[in-house]
Scaffold this motif. Structure first.
Motif, mmCIF file in Angstrom:
data_model
loop_
_atom_site.group_PDB
_atom_site.id
_atom_site.type_symbol
_atom_site.label_atom_id
_atom_site.label_comp_id
_atom_site.label_asym_id
_atom_site.label_seq_id
_atom_site.Cartn_x
_atom_site.Cartn_y
_atom_site.Cartn_z
ATOM 1 N N ALA A 121 6.970 5.144 -6.384
ATOM 2 C CA ALA A 121 5.610 5.436 -5.906
ATOM 3 C C ALA A 121 4.574 4.745 -6.772
ATOM 4 C CB ALA A 121 5.379 6.951 -5.887
ATOM 5 N N TYR A 151 -1.094 5.059 -6.617
ATOM 6 C CA TYR A 151 -2.088 4.355 -5.800
ATOM 7 C C TYR A 151 -3.512 4.810 -6.072
ATOM 8 C CZ TYR A 151 2.364 3.225 -3.833
ATOM 9 O OH TYR A 151 3.678 2.829 -3.716
ATOM 10 N N TYR A 165 4.841 11.366 0.648
ATOM 11 C CA TYR A 165 6.265 11.152 0.393
ATOM 12 C C TYR A 165 7.068 12.413 0.700
ATOM 13 C CZ TYR A 165 6.449 6.513 -1.845
ATOM 14 O OH TYR A 165 6.445 5.164 -2.082
ATOM 15 N N THR A 202 0.830 -1.199 0.000
ATOM 16 C CA THR A 202 0.000 0.000 0.000
ATOM 17 C C THR A 202 0.868 1.254 0.000
ATOM 18 O OG1 THR A 202 -0.062 0.144 2.405
ATOM 19 C CG2 THR A 202 -1.749 -1.222 1.346
ATOM 20 N N MET A 203 0.211 2.375 -0.250
ATOM 21 C CA MET A 203 0.925 3.651 -0.218
ATOM 22 C C MET A 203 1.549 3.894 1.145
ATOM 23 S SD MET A 203 0.578 7.092 0.903
ATOM 24 C CE MET A 203 -1.115 7.655 0.873
ATOM 25 N N ASN A 221 -5.664 10.497 -5.593
ATOM 26 C CA ASN A 221 -4.748 9.648 -4.827
ATOM 27 C C ASN A 221 -3.302 10.073 -5.043
ATOM 28 O OD1 ASN A 221 -7.121 7.701 -5.910
ATOM 29 N ND2 ASN A 221 -6.564 7.145 -3.826
ATOM 30 N N THR A 237 -0.498 10.951 -2.297
ATOM 31 C CA THR A 237 0.775 10.225 -2.321
ATOM 32 C C THR A 237 1.957 11.182 -2.328
ATOM 33 O OG1 THR A 237 -0.204 8.321 -3.461
ATOM 34 C CG2 THR A 237 2.177 8.626 -3.685
#
Length: 276
Positions: free
Chosen positions: A81, A85, A98, A58-59, A90, A94
């Motif tokens: 990445a 996701y 990050y 998952t993320m 999304n 994300t």
């Protein structure tokens, strides 16, 4: 060394970023003098859950590993990445996750969700227009302009070089700071990509799947960022296989052909004296 990969990218010369699947590997890469480290999704899937790279992580699992890498080293972390996701919404979440984790760059690929390793057969892609929208969303989401957004295409194997090249151009036009065309098959393809895409080119060297070129040869072709995403994980798997086979056969770790770091060197690598 600086964590500002964006500033380094503007300077002359190739940036080589070996990949690894844990913070220990990141420390070893930093100690060897490399300017960046690549956090491999393939290796993380193997090391965390013992499964192939088919979009199972998952993320949040990936971001937490990115945070661990960034905390462990002073050099920039380039993080896988996956597809972001999900859709553009999304992707924005994300990017911000990050960014908060402290990584220097992420790459977003144009596969459908769930994705699979770019070296696998049967890849399915979203349209270049949809992925360009995701690249734009990623660029808008970042709060720190020094976070690099790498637009990746996996089109080379399923769709051919012409489509991969067109996608790379589209992602650069959408704002990608760097373009990664996975699985380019020759020096000629690399050279054409460098010459016709309006963004620095990244190359992922996948063992057995990439043209057998050295870092100096990639640099001469104009590649700006060279990663070895899964090589260290393959080396680890080979070493562990031989190591446990030796224990099974001999009942001891003594004289194992793979060799071992001394405990003192291991503790020094981990910075034990900084804690005690």
């Amino acid at each position: 060394m600086s964590k500002n990969l964006a500033a380094r990218l503007k300077q002359p010369g190739l940036i080589v970023a070996p990949g690894c699947h844990d913070a220990l590997g990141a420390r070893i890469i930093e100690r060897a003098g490399f300017e960046a480290v690549y956090m491999t999704g393939n290796g993380l899937s193997a090391s965390l859950i013992g499964a192939p790279d088919i979009g199972l992580l998952t993320m949040t699992e990936m971001v937490e590993r990115g945070r661990a890498f960034a905390d462990a080293v002073q050099i920039p972390v380039i993080a896988d990445a996956d597809t972001g996701y999900g859709n553009a919404n999304n992707v924005q979440r994300t990017v911000r996750a990050y960014e908060a984790a402290g990584v220097g760059a992420i790459h977003l690929e144009d596969q459908v969700t769930p994705k699979r390793c770019g070296a696998m057969a049967g890849l399915a892609l979203i349209s270049p227009e949809e992925h360009a929208d995701k690249i734009r969303a990623a660029c808008e989401a970042r709060r720190n302009p020094d976070l690099l957004i790498i637009g990746r295409s996996d089109a080379r194997i399923p769709n051919g070089f012409a489509d991969a090249l067109a996608r790379g151009r589209a992602y650069a036009a959408a704002g990608a700071d760097v373009v990664l065309l996975e699985m380019l098959q020759s020096a000629e393809e690399i050279r054409e990509a460098v010459e016709t895409i309006d963004a620095p080119l990244m190359f992922n060297y996948v063992d057995g799947k990439a043209p057998p070129l050295t870092a100096k040869e990639f640099e001469a072709l104009g590649v700006k960022l060279l990663a070895f995403p899964v090589s260290a994980t393959l080396a680890y798997a080979q070493m562990m296989t031989g190591f446990v086979d030796h224990i099974k056969a001999h009942g001891t770790t003594a004289d194992a052909p793979q060799g071992r770091m001394t405990l003192a060197d291991y503790e020094a690598l981990l910075g034990k004296s900084d804690y005690i």
